[in-house]
Design a protein around this motif. Structure first.
Motif, PDB file in Angstrom:
ATOM      1  N   THR A 124      -0.324   0.322  -9.004  1.00  0.00           N
ATOM      2  CA  THR A 124      -0.924  -0.992  -9.269  1.00  0.00           C
ATOM      3  C   THR A 124      -1.592  -1.642  -8.057  1.00  0.00           C
ATOM      4  O   THR A 124      -2.702  -2.192  -8.190  1.00  0.00           O
ATOM      5  N   PRO A 125      -0.991  -1.617  -6.871  1.00  0.00           N
ATOM      6  CA  PRO A 125      -1.694  -2.216  -5.729  1.00  0.00           C
ATOM      7  C   PRO A 125      -3.082  -1.613  -5.533  1.00  0.00           C
ATOM      8  O   PRO A 125      -4.061  -2.348  -5.317  1.00  0.00           O
ATOM      9  N   GLY A 126      -3.178  -0.316  -5.637  1.00  0.00           N
ATOM     10  CA  GLY A 126      -4.475   0.341  -5.474  1.00  0.00           C
ATOM     11  C   GLY A 126      -5.438  -0.019  -6.587  1.00  0.00           C
ATOM     12  O   GLY A 126      -6.639  -0.188  -6.359  1.00  0.00           O
ATOM     13  N   MET A 127      -4.924  -0.135  -7.807  1.00  0.00           N
ATOM     14  CA  MET A 127      -5.780  -0.519  -8.940  1.00  0.00           C
ATOM     15  C   MET A 127      -6.336  -1.927  -8.727  1.00  0.00           C
ATOM     16  O   MET A 127      -7.514  -2.191  -8.991  1.00  0.00           O
ATOM     17  N   VAL A 128      -5.490  -2.841  -8.273  1.00  0.00           N
ATOM     18  CA  VAL A 128      -5.923  -4.225  -8.052  1.00  0.00           C
ATOM     19  C   VAL A 128      -7.001  -4.270  -6.976  1.00  0.00           C
ATOM     20  O   VAL A 128      -8.046  -4.910  -7.131  1.00  0.00           O
ATOM     21  N   ALA A 160       0.876  -1.178   0.000  1.00  0.00           N
ATOM     22  CA  ALA A 160       0.000   0.000   0.000  1.00  0.00           C
ATOM     23  C   ALA A 160       0.910   1.223   0.000  1.00  0.00           C
ATOM     24  O   ALA A 160       1.624   1.474   0.964  1.00  0.00           O
ATOM     25  N   HIS A 161       0.890   1.948  -1.126  1.00  0.00           N
ATOM     26  CA  HIS A 161       1.819   3.069  -1.291  1.00  0.00           C
ATOM     27  C   HIS A 161       1.201   4.392  -0.849  1.00  0.00           C
ATOM     28  O   HIS A 161      -0.020   4.558  -0.910  1.00  0.00           O
ATOM     29  N   CYS A 206      -2.869   3.821  -1.940  1.00  0.00           N
ATOM     30  CA  CYS A 206      -2.829   3.253  -0.594  1.00  0.00           C
ATOM     31  C   CYS A 206      -3.994   2.310  -0.317  1.00  0.00           C
ATOM     32  O   CYS A 206      -4.182   1.885   0.819  1.00  0.00           O
ATOM     33  N   ALA A 207      -4.778   1.992  -1.342  1.00  0.00           N
ATOM     34  CA  ALA A 207      -6.029   1.262  -1.104  1.00  0.00           C
ATOM     35  C   ALA A 207      -5.800  -0.137  -0.529  1.00  0.00           C
ATOM     36  O   ALA A 207      -4.874  -0.851  -0.919  1.00  0.00           O
ATOM     37  N   VAL A 208      -6.662  -0.505   0.389  1.00  0.00           N
ATOM     38  CA  VAL A 208      -6.714  -1.867   0.947  1.00  0.00           C
ATOM     39  C   VAL A 208      -8.195  -2.242   1.041  1.00  0.00           C
ATOM     40  O   VAL A 208      -9.077  -1.382   0.931  1.00  0.00           O
ATOM     41  N   LEU A 209      -8.457  -3.531   1.235  1.00  0.00           N
ATOM     42  CA  LEU A 209      -9.829  -3.964   1.450  1.00  0.00           C
ATOM     43  C   LEU A 209     -10.117  -3.991   2.941  1.00  0.00           C
ATOM     44  O   LEU A 209      -9.351  -4.586   3.715  1.00  0.00           O
TER      45      LEU A 209
END
Ligand code: FES
Ligand code: FES
Length: 161
Positions: free
Chosen positions: A107-111, A40-41, A52-55
């Protein structure tokens, strides 16, 4: 005077964790600094980039907009937790196939955002996907290949996490 720490416990990528955090600590900093989950950046200081998105309980949230104490009792999944025992998540595979990333910072946030969309949207056409990605900024790809990747996963019938 030292700030009193607050005990929290939550499920992180499928494992129960406990921690003591400052009341003002942001979730993204807690994940990166205390759990060493640096996927998460932090790409902005205005809550705009989505890197920085997470579930949180299955929904995408910007971890820079939440306090770590708000994770107490929740189920948190970071990008490090989305791949299954058999390999990458279908969204990750599709991004790879479509070259839906360049530097990979977003990319982490997009995923995470795509997983949320796949789980919650009845159907995902290009316009819905673009709308869903409105809170995620990419400086490299021009978005088309990201949209193509998510559309392909949606067309395959994959639903969320
Ligand atoms: Fe959270 Fe940019 S760091 S939105
Ligand atoms: Fe570089 Fe999106 S791939 S910011």
């Amino acid at each position: 005077m030292k700030t009193a720490l607050v005990p929290i416990s939550f499920v992180l990528n499928g494992r129960p964790v406990q921690a003591e955090v400052e009341p003002r600590a942001l979730l993204v900093h807690h994940l990166r600094e205390d759990h060493r989950l640096v996927g998460a950046h932090v790409g902005c200081d205005t809550s705009q980039c989505g890197a920085c998105a997470v579930l949180l309980n299955g929904r995408a949230v910007k971890a820079c907009t939440l306090l770590a104490v708000q994770a107490d009792g929740a189920d948190i999944v970071t990008i490090e937790g989305v791949a299954g025992p058999d390999g990458l998540h279908p969204v990750q595979e599709a991004l790879h196939r479509h070259h839906g990333l360049q530097c990979g910072f977003c990319t982490p946030g997009m995923v995470i955002c795509a997983i949320d969309m796949l789980a919650t949207e009845e159907s995902l056409d290009e316009s819905t996907i673009r709308h869903g990605l409105a809170g995620n900024i990419c400086r490299c790809t021009g978005y088309q290949t990201i949209v193509d990747a998510i559309a392909e996963v949606a067309a395959s019938g994959t639903k969320g996490a």
